[in-house]
Motif scaffolding. Sequence first.
Motif, PDB file in Angstrom:
ATOM      1  N   GLY A  21     -86.889  33.398  -1.389  1.00 23.89           N
ATOM      2  CA  GLY A  21     -85.478  33.772  -1.333  1.00 23.89           C
ATOM      3  C   GLY A  21     -85.152  35.098  -1.974  1.00 23.89           C
ATOM      4  O   GLY A  21     -83.976  35.453  -2.094  1.00 23.89           O
ATOM      5  N   LEU A  22     -86.157  35.876  -2.383  1.00 26.87           N
ATOM      6  CA  LEU A  22     -85.901  37.183  -2.989  1.00 26.87           C
ATOM      7  C   LEU A  22     -85.589  38.241  -1.934  1.00 26.87           C
ATOM      8  O   LEU A  22     -84.999  39.278  -2.243  1.00 26.87           O
ATOM      9  CB  LEU A  22     -87.108  37.617  -3.822  1.00 26.87           C
ATOM     10  N   VAL A  23     -86.018  37.995  -0.708  1.00 28.24           N
ATOM     11  CA  VAL A  23     -85.709  38.864   0.426  1.00 28.24           C
ATOM     12  C   VAL A  23     -85.202  37.972   1.554  1.00 28.24           C
ATOM     13  O   VAL A  23     -85.769  36.904   1.810  1.00 28.24           O
ATOM     14  CB  VAL A  23     -86.963  39.649   0.886  1.00 28.24           C
ATOM     15  N   LYS A  24     -84.136  38.397   2.199  1.00 28.18           N
ATOM     16  CA  LYS A  24     -83.553  37.613   3.296  1.00 28.18           C
ATOM     17  C   LYS A  24     -84.316  37.888   4.585  1.00 28.18           C
ATOM     18  O   LYS A  24     -84.474  39.038   5.011  1.00 28.18           O
ATOM     19  CB  LYS A  24     -82.074  37.996   3.462  1.00 28.18           C
ATOM     20  N   GLN A  25     -84.800  36.855   5.217  1.00 33.70           N
ATOM     21  CA  GLN A  25     -85.512  37.018   6.474  1.00 33.70           C
ATOM     22  C   GLN A  25     -84.542  37.296   7.615  1.00 33.70           C
ATOM     23  O   GLN A  25     -83.388  36.867   7.587  1.00 33.70           O
ATOM     24  CB  GLN A  25     -86.356  35.785   6.798  1.00 33.70           C
ATOM     25  N   ASP A  26     -85.031  38.016   8.620  1.00 28.62           N
ATOM     26  CA  ASP A  26     -84.235  38.226   9.830  1.00 28.62           C
ATOM     27  C   ASP A  26     -84.243  36.974  10.692  1.00 28.62           C
ATOM     28  O   ASP A  26     -83.221  36.580  11.256  1.00 28.62           O
ATOM     29  CB  ASP A  26     -84.793  39.405  10.635  1.00 28.62           C
TER      30      ASP A  26
ATOM     31  N   ILE B 225    -102.801  13.459   3.587  1.00 30.46           N
ATOM     32  CA  ILE B 225    -102.361  14.680   2.910  1.00 30.46           C
ATOM     33  C   ILE B 225    -101.198  15.294   3.673  1.00 30.46           C
ATOM     34  O   ILE B 225    -101.298  15.576   4.869  1.00 30.46           O
ATOM     35  CB  ILE B 225    -103.516  15.693   2.812  1.00 30.46           C
ATOM     36  N   ILE B 226    -100.096  15.503   2.977  1.00 28.85           N
ATOM     37  CA  ILE B 226     -98.895  16.036   3.618  1.00 28.85           C
ATOM     38  C   ILE B 226     -98.912  17.560   3.615  1.00 28.85           C
ATOM     39  O   ILE B 226     -99.663  18.186   2.870  1.00 28.85           O
ATOM     40  CB  ILE B 226     -97.614  15.541   2.916  1.00 28.85           C
ATOM     41  N   THR B 227     -98.080  18.152   4.457  1.00 29.33           N
ATOM     42  CA  THR B 227     -97.831  19.583   4.403  1.00 29.33           C
ATOM     43  C   THR B 227     -96.760  19.826   3.349  1.00 29.33           C
ATOM     44  O   THR B 227     -95.636  19.343   3.473  1.00 29.33           O
ATOM     45  CB  THR B 227     -97.367  20.124   5.769  1.00 29.33           C
ATOM     46  N   MET B 228     -97.128  20.560   2.296  1.00 29.93           N
ATOM     47  CA  MET B 228     -96.194  20.797   1.201  1.00 29.93           C
ATOM     48  C   MET B 228     -95.258  21.963   1.499  1.00 29.93           C
ATOM     49  O   MET B 228     -94.041  21.868   1.318  1.00 29.93           O
ATOM     50  CB  MET B 228     -96.971  21.068  -0.086  1.00 29.93           C
ATOM     51  N   LEU B 229     -95.808  23.074   1.947  1.00 28.17           N
ATOM     52  CA  LEU B 229     -95.004  24.271   2.206  1.00 28.17           C
ATOM     53  C   LEU B 229     -95.367  24.815   3.581  1.00 28.17           C
ATOM     54  O   LEU B 229     -96.546  24.886   3.939  1.00 28.17           O
ATOM     55  CB  LEU B 229     -95.279  25.337   1.135  1.00 28.17           C
ATOM     56  N   ALA B 230     -94.354  25.186   4.341  1.00 30.71           N
ATOM     57  CA  ALA B 230     -94.596  25.715   5.681  1.00 30.71           C
ATOM     58  C   ALA B 230     -93.574  26.794   6.011  1.00 30.71           C
ATOM     59  O   ALA B 230     -92.435  26.758   5.537  1.00 30.71           O
ATOM     60  CB  ALA B 230     -94.535  24.594   6.727  1.00 30.71           C
ATOM     61  N   THR B 231     -94.010  27.753   6.800  1.00 30.16           N
ATOM     62  CA  THR B 231     -93.092  28.742   7.364  1.00 30.16           C
ATOM     63  C   THR B 231     -93.206  28.691   8.877  1.00 30.16           C
ATOM     64  O   THR B 231     -94.271  28.360   9.416  1.00 30.16           O
ATOM     65  CB  THR B 231     -93.416  30.172   6.883  1.00 30.16           C
ATOM     66  N   LYS B 232     -92.113  29.032   9.533  1.00 29.75           N
ATOM     67  CA  LYS B 232     -92.102  29.020  10.998  1.00 29.75           C
ATOM     68  C   LYS B 232     -91.428  30.286  11.501  1.00 29.75           C
ATOM     69  O   LYS B 232     -90.246  30.534  11.231  1.00 29.75           O
ATOM     70  CB  LYS B 232     -91.359  27.782  11.519  1.00 29.75           C
ATOM     71  N   ASN B 233     -92.207  31.112  12.188  1.00 34.16           N
ATOM     72  CA  ASN B 233     -91.701  32.326  12.848  1.00 34.16           C
ATOM     73  C   ASN B 233     -90.919  33.240  11.896  1.00 34.16           C
ATOM     74  O   ASN B 233     -89.855  33.760  12.247  1.00 34.16           O
ATOM     75  CB  ASN B 233     -90.827  31.965  14.053  1.00 34.16           C
ATOM     76  N   MET B 234     -91.456  33.445  10.711  1.00 37.62           N
ATOM     77  CA  MET B 234     -90.791  34.310   9.735  1.00 37.62           C
ATOM     78  C   MET B 234     -90.952  35.779  10.146  1.00 37.62           C
ATOM     79  O   MET B 234     -92.062  36.243  10.409  1.00 37.62           O
ATOM     80  CB  MET B 234     -91.378  34.096   8.350  1.00 37.62           C
ATOM     81  N   SER B 235     -89.817  36.495  10.163  1.00 39.32           N
ATOM     82  CA  SER B 235     -89.832  37.897  10.574  1.00 39.32           C
ATOM     83  C   SER B 235     -88.919  38.718   9.680  1.00 39.32           C
ATOM     84  O   SER B 235     -87.889  38.224   9.185  1.00 39.32           O
ATOM     85  CB  SER B 235     -89.367  38.043  12.034  1.00 39.32           C
ATOM     86  N   LYS B 236     -89.304  39.996   9.498  1.00 37.13           N
ATOM     87  CA  LYS B 236     -88.478  40.916   8.711  1.00 37.13           C
ATOM     88  C   LYS B 236     -88.731  42.345   9.181  1.00 37.13           C
ATOM     89  O   LYS B 236     -89.891  42.764   9.316  1.00 37.13           O
ATOM     90  CB  LYS B 236     -88.817  40.800   7.220  1.00 37.13           C
ATOM     91  N   SER B 237     -87.644  43.064   9.419  1.00 40.83           N
ATOM     92  CA  SER B 237     -87.730  44.464   9.814  1.00 40.83           C
ATOM     93  C   SER B 237     -86.863  45.307   8.894  1.00 40.83           C
ATOM     94  O   SER B 237     -85.830  44.852   8.391  1.00 40.83           O
ATOM     95  CB  SER B 237     -87.266  44.648  11.265  1.00 40.83           C
TER      96      SER B 237
ATOM     97  N   MET C   2     -89.742  36.430   0.981  1.00 42.20           N
ATOM     98  CA  MET C   2     -88.817  35.701   1.870  1.00 42.20           C
ATOM     99  C   MET C   2     -88.897  34.199   1.609  1.00 42.20           C
ATOM    100  O   MET C   2     -87.877  33.506   1.603  1.00 42.20           O
ATOM    101  CB  MET C   2     -89.146  36.004   3.337  1.00 42.20           C
ATOM    102  N   ILE C   3     -90.107  33.691   1.375  1.00 43.46           N
ATOM    103  CA  ILE C   3     -90.275  32.259   1.100  1.00 43.46           C
ATOM    104  C   ILE C   3     -89.484  31.860  -0.137  1.00 43.46           C
ATOM    105  O   ILE C   3     -88.832  30.812  -0.169  1.00 43.46           O
ATOM    106  CB  ILE C   3     -91.766  31.920   0.923  1.00 43.46           C
TER     107      ILE C   3
END
Length: 555
Positions: free
Chosen positions: A356-361, A305-317, A353-354
């Motif tokens: 693309g509706l909000v830009k991540q920092d 089973i593969i990883t389909m979706l992943a986030t890494k160190n997502m941040s927003k202020s 953010m995932i």
Amino acid sequence: MRQMFKVENLHMSYGQDEILKGISLDVTHGESLAIIGESGAGKTTFGLSIMRLVEGNVSGKIILDDLDLLSLPEDSMRKLRWNKVSMVFQNSNNVLNPVHKIIDQVIEPMTEHRLKNKLDARESASALLISTGFPKHRFNAYPHQLSGGEQQRVLIAMALANDPELIIMDEPLSSLDATSTAEIIDMLRSLQQNHIFIITTHDISTAARLADKVATMYAGRIMEFGPSAEVLSDPRHPYTRALLRSYPNMTTGKDLQGVKGQMDRSVSGCTFHPRCTQAIEICTTEAPSLVVHKGKHLACHRGGIITMLATKNMSKSYGNLKVVDSVSLNIKAGETLALVGQSGSGKTTLVRMITGLVKQDNGEVYLEGTRICKIDKDFCRKVQMIFQNPGEALSHRLDVLELVREPLDIQGIGSKEEREGKVIQVLREVELPTNEHFLETYPHHLSGGEMQRVCIARALVMNPEVLIADEPTSFLDPSVQAKILKLLLNLQEQRGLTMLIITHDIAVARKVSDRIAIMSLGKIVEEGTLTEVVDTPKHPHTKSLLQAAASLHRN
């Protein structure tokens, strides 16, 4: 030296119909192997092939104590049956002779193979029946006078009559009540160290409680093979995971899900690919070999089973307010992850953010292992979102047909007729009308449940691989909530969707998810399976959410 039972490249066919397609397995003396799979997978045929009791063509090697059972003359094999290798058959009514007493049926294999003195055989048979928990006062009963549990104990005693090295058990506990099952499992476990057990079963709990190793069989092939604790707690093959999802147990509250479609042994390539959540082109043409991948035997072109979706160190202020703080998530193909937290915890900001509706920092998004640097049409085809408020998500200037068709129009997919055909198809999937009147209806004339279904249809019309649902039931009454959640589970099952569900309600998460991530003040504070998070929470915030949910339920 401990003896080993080994199967190498075992094939079995009836004419052109190939039932077993190159099975290779090994079990050491004192170990037990459970083979699990749906009806028709080939489990019973595998056991009968070892006993050489099938009428079809069998090839390969079946090795016990350096003897290849397939190469033995029938006379030699007949001497080994019930002596060195025996079998507990699935249907006791087909095995037990209705006109012979129970004690005589256990004596028969003993006098046939090793004990010519009938008095010695009777004494030995009596002791064996007692050891299986069969009541002494029932020795002279006939099969039709016994309960299902008693019949099963007799079959086990017959299989053990000559102390064989290898015992094959075909669905040994399928027709028993919970108490009888527990008693027989305890009895069998006490005998394991002196035998090799092969258990073919669709019952996951039997495999978990009896087997040292587990193999998943599908359409005559082994898909996954390894230590039972690892295979059943952390399945790596999509089929193994699908089997576990379809089996009821006491450790999860998630609704049961089946495996989409039907088994078809004639499929080319990987036989599971029509039902798989992550099939690619090579799966349709080439059968994968069973190879060791990260410590497990897997037959999967994608290494499990593969990883389909992943986030890494997502941040927003926003100014000095940190809304999302270094969040990393991994969602496997075909899995549902519930992101749970109170209002203001950062859940919606993260998924925006995932998509693309909000830009991540800071931070990165990965789809199927590839970093997404720009949200393009291809990403939008594969990842779709259901927004929190359906009334705000739908344009009130468009009717239902136009709303659901709009994503196809934007992407320029197909002709107008083809697009409208896709709209009709997806509306049926979400259980909405497809008549002209409904297609021409505007959102403000729809109920809340109908609007949410239109939102789901709008997301599904692109045939996405990932579906993100932000509080998909928060604006709905409980009855409609239940229907929408059931719909999402059914859609995941039929389409093989990967889903990320955002909710503040941990009770909802428990019903729909495979794993739960708890978010608080912009951080993931706890993550794990339902059992880990709900039954044994570690973080104080998780405990408070569970206490609040329990209090609300009591009230």
